[in-house]
Design an enzyme around this catalytic site. Structure first.
Site, PDB file in Angstrom:
ATOM      1  N   HIS A  91      -4.828  -7.753  -0.300  1.00  0.00           N
ATOM      2  CA  HIS A  91      -4.107  -6.509  -0.046  1.00  0.00           C
ATOM      3  C   HIS A  91      -3.275  -6.545   1.232  1.00  0.00           C
ATOM      4  O   HIS A  91      -2.223  -5.925   1.301  1.00  0.00           O
ATOM      5  CB  HIS A  91      -5.120  -5.364   0.032  1.00  0.00           C
ATOM      6  CG  HIS A  91      -4.508  -4.002   0.118  1.00  0.00           C
ATOM      7  ND1 HIS A  91      -3.741  -3.462  -0.884  1.00  0.00           N
ATOM      8  CD2 HIS A  91      -4.551  -3.062   1.107  1.00  0.00           C
ATOM      9  CE1 HIS A  91      -3.348  -2.248  -0.547  1.00  0.00           C
ATOM     10  NE2 HIS A  91      -3.820  -1.981   0.661  1.00  0.00           N
TER      11      HIS A  91
ATOM     12  N   ASP B  12       0.852  -1.188   0.000  1.00  0.00           N
ATOM     13  CA  ASP B  12       0.000   0.000   0.000  1.00  0.00           C
ATOM     14  C   ASP B  12       0.897   1.250   0.000  1.00  0.00           C
ATOM     15  O   ASP B  12       1.887   1.299  -0.738  1.00  0.00           O
ATOM     16  CB  ASP B  12      -0.943  -0.035   1.211  1.00  0.00           C
ATOM     17  CG  ASP B  12      -2.093   0.965   1.118  1.00  0.00           C
ATOM     18  OD1 ASP B  12      -3.107   0.640   0.482  1.00  0.00           O
ATOM     19  OD2 ASP B  12      -1.964   2.070   1.663  1.00  0.00           O
TER      20      ASP B  12
ATOM     21  N   TYR C 172      -3.471  10.881   1.595  1.00  0.00           N
ATOM     22  CA  TYR C 172      -4.011  10.795   0.231  1.00  0.00           C
ATOM     23  C   TYR C 172      -3.979  12.152  -0.458  1.00  0.00           C
ATOM     24  O   TYR C 172      -3.684  12.238  -1.653  1.00  0.00           O
ATOM     25  CB  TYR C 172      -5.446  10.245   0.273  1.00  0.00           C
ATOM     26  CG  TYR C 172      -5.489   8.764   0.539  1.00  0.00           C
ATOM     27  CD1 TYR C 172      -5.625   7.853  -0.498  1.00  0.00           C
ATOM     28  CD2 TYR C 172      -5.366   8.267   1.830  1.00  0.00           C
ATOM     29  CE1 TYR C 172      -5.645   6.487  -0.266  1.00  0.00           C
ATOM     30  CE2 TYR C 172      -5.381   6.904   2.082  1.00  0.00           C
ATOM     31  CZ  TYR C 172      -5.520   6.026   1.021  1.00  0.00           C
ATOM     32  OH  TYR C 172      -5.525   4.669   1.263  1.00  0.00           O
TER      33      TYR C 172
END
Length: 400
Positions: A365, A180, A313
């Site tokens: 993930h 990630d 983000y």
């Protein structure tokens, strides 16, 4: 940089009281018939988890277990232009004096807790495989690390924190593993510090730029080479994520503060926001209720609060649009079929010094949680005797 301070999680009773009071007041929406997961987490799941979090889940038990299992510390790290940030991290050494220093880097919605299953495996000393001295930091704004107070804290700054932490611990030469955001941050570390300090990197989140007309031979090969069954499945998974699973990304990369008010005020809302990812981003992993609630509780009780974690983000959105110069140090990649972005390995080979790759039949993930043995096996193989990355850290082969 300051000296390190031993750390134990000790959430004040007042915070537990407030959490239970807020859970008592939780209001749930209605739900359409037979909705399942089509619209998001099912109402029955949310009511069950909220009820358990409020009345049955024992945070003190899990807090004690984490403290007993993970040797944790904090220290101040000076970040250029941002001052000193107090950083929380796990640090466990192997019994092998020649163990390889390895930094483990998490992403969102993960935390330092992702190292829990792989820590004893990576540090295990045995004649048949290399072992590692492991450092797993809480990224700034996550877990018990201090959050940045200024705008513009992007990939270079996260990389700087992680690199300076390794140097402060006496690891002037090291390798990394990440998924990630952790994969993107360690990639940036490979670009900024590769060669002299950062010797090799492994990721379970391998990303690459598709071939284009700017590289005619690669583009022609891409057009003429048929995709394998695995590659077709990977493209479909990527398409699903792009079209059905990126709403959170748009919100967190454009207006994170708006979302932050809800995450900071509503534990039920925080639970729904992250629980959705834990389920949809994994490969049928059987999450226990307590496993989920411990994961969410670490966000609720985090030093800076859950809103701080989503700002990455916004700050790193440009780094997703342009992943920057390709590192030249040795790279290893583990491909799991239910990762969010699963691209053909050939794209990765064209643009990276890929010395190790492994393709798995299952897993998603959160590889360190879902498939810890397989992930560790890959890391060991990358640095094992006979591998191109063997003894990549001078004087540290990893063998007892």
């Amino acid at each position: 940089m300051s000296s390190e301070t031993p750390f134990k999680i000790d959430v004040p009773d007042e915070k537990l009281t407030i959490l239970h009071a807020k859970l008592e007041l939780a209001t749930f929406p209605d739900e359409l018939e037979d909705a399942g997961w089509t619209y998001g987490p099912p109402l029955a799941d949310m009511k069950r988890l909220t009820e358990r979090w409020k009345n049955e889940y024992d945070w003190r038990k899990h807090e004690r277990e984490i403290n007993e299992e993970l040797p944790m510390f904090t220290r101040d790290i000076d970040v250029d232009g941002f001052g000193a940030l107090n950083i929380h991290y796990v640090h466990k050494k192997s019994e092998s004096v020649d163990a390889i220093p390895l930094l483990f880097c998490h992403g969102w919605p993960g935390s330092f807790l992702e190292v829990r299953k792989i820590l004893p495996l990576l540090t295990a000393s045995a004649p048949e495989h290399p072992s590692f001295h492991v450092v797993a930091l809480s990224l700034p704004g996550y877990g018990f690390s201090e959050a940045p107070r200024k705008q513009g804290f992007g990939a270079n700054q996260y990389a700087e924190v992680a690199h300076k932490l390794m140097i402060a611990l006496g690891y002037n030469e090291y390798v990394t593993q990440g998924g990630d955001w952790g994969g993107i941050i360690t990639r940036r570390m490979a670009s900024l510090y590769g060669g002299r300090y950062h010797k090799a990197w492994h990721t379970n989140f391998p990303i690459a730029v598709p071939p284009s007309w700017k590289t005619p031979l690669s583009f022609l090969s891409f057009l003429l080479t048929p995709w394998s069954i695995e590659e077709k499945a990977g493209i479909e998974r990527t398409k699903w994520f792009r079209t059905k699973g990126m709403g959170y990304f748009t919100q967190q990369s454009t207006q994170p503060q708006t979302l932050g008010y809800s995450l900071a005020d509503s534990p039920a809302g925080l639970l729904a926001w992250i629980y959705e990812k834990l389920v949809l981003w994994t490969d049928n992993y059987n999450w226990s209720d307590d496993e989920v609630l411990t994961w969410i509780s670490l966000y609720w009780f985090s030093r800076a609060g859950p809103a701080a974690s989503v700002r990455i983000y916004f700050e790193m959105h440009g780094d997703c649009e342009d992943i920057g110069q390709n590192p030249t140090i040795p790279m290893g990649a583990s491909f799991f079929p239910k990762e969010l972005v699963v691209l053909p390995a050939a794209w990765l080979r064209k643009s990276n010094n890929l010395v190790f790759e492994s393709h798995h039949k299952t897993g998603g993930h959160f590889a360190a949680i879902e498939r810890p043995e397989e992930l560790v096996r890959d890391v060991r193989k990358m640095f094992a005797k006979g591998s191109p990355a063997f003894a990549i850290v001078p004087g540290r082969t990893g063998y007892a």
